[in-house]
Write a protein that holds these residues in place. Sequence first.
Motif, mmCIF file in Angstrom:
data_model
loop_
_atom_site.group_PDB
_atom_site.id
_atom_site.type_symbol
_atom_site.label_atom_id
_atom_site.label_comp_id
_atom_site.label_asym_id
_atom_site.label_seq_id
_atom_site.Cartn_x
_atom_site.Cartn_y
_atom_site.Cartn_z
ATOM 1 N N ILE A 1 0.805 -1.179 -0.031
ATOM 2 C CA ILE A 1 -0.001 -0.115 -0.020
ATOM 3 C C ILE A 1 1.012 1.189 -0.028
ATOM 4 O O ILE A 1 1.787 1.353 0.825
ATOM 5 N N SER A 2 0.500 2.103 -0.870
ATOM 6 C CA SER A 2 1.121 3.601 -0.861
ATOM 7 C C SER A 2 0.441 4.515 -0.128
ATOM 8 O O SER A 2 -0.887 4.589 -0.494
ATOM 9 N N ILE A 3 0.652 5.256 0.598
ATOM 10 C CA ILE A 3 -0.269 6.204 1.531
ATOM 11 C C ILE A 3 0.701 7.737 1.216
ATOM 12 O O ILE A 3 1.757 7.789 1.949
ATOM 13 N N SER B 1 -5.506 11.911 2.845
ATOM 14 C CA SER B 1 -4.407 11.093 2.296
ATOM 15 C C SER B 1 -5.185 10.222 1.176
ATOM 16 O O SER B 1 -6.361 10.268 1.036
ATOM 17 N N HIS C 1 -4.768 6.626 -0.706
ATOM 18 C CA HIS C 1 -4.049 5.199 -0.652
ATOM 19 C C HIS C 1 -4.298 4.480 -1.923
ATOM 20 O O HIS C 1 -5.177 4.667 -2.651
#
Lengths: 114, 115
Positions: free
Chosen positions: B18-20, B74, B76
Amino acid sequence: NAGVMQNPRHLVRRRGQEARLRCSPMKGHSHVYWYRQLPEEGLKFMVYLQKENIIDESGMPKERFSAEFPKEGPSILRIQQVVRGDSAAYFCATRTGTGNEKLFFGSGTQLSVL
Amino acid sequence: DQQVKQNSPSLSVQEGRISILNCDYTNSMFDYFLWYKKYPAEGPTFLISISSIKDKNEDGRFTVFLNKSAKHLSLHIVPSQPGDSAVYFCAASAMVRGGADGLTFGKGTHLIIQP
């Protein structure tokens, strides 16, 4: 349906010359925004225009910079007597009417001042 | 005075994870938020948006979360893919003013997806 068209893609000018950047909005878009991106920086708002009217130019430098969006033809961002600090990527973005805030961007014009 | 802040200039994430990406704002008049993705030598392209009346918006692998009390949002991305490597810009607008000021952008976060 062509996207937002900007030309030229790259523009090289010597100090003191004039730079003209053109932006043709997407079909049906009557709102045009110009943004500038300096190296390592985000996109900075410059000016917002509708056909024949400047709505908000609070981001434009007070001197040497001007913008227009005539009834016919593309929007023009004009920089007179360019200096090295004007070197940047200039992006045009357009949208439809009020209530739709999604902007569609052109590929930008990279201005290099020698 | 930066009204939209992206405090991480870059982020490296392994493929499949996962990229946050985070974004903070200071102007309480902002009520519409967008994420744009930008590849080198191209203009930013719209990715996903959220209105202040929501706290979550999902579109495929992309989800945006909004925390109004913290003035924080944010993005995700899950699972992250190599094609996601790009610069991501957070942007905000005060729609109550008809968007006359356009969008205010953060400085961007360069996301790098490692194979």
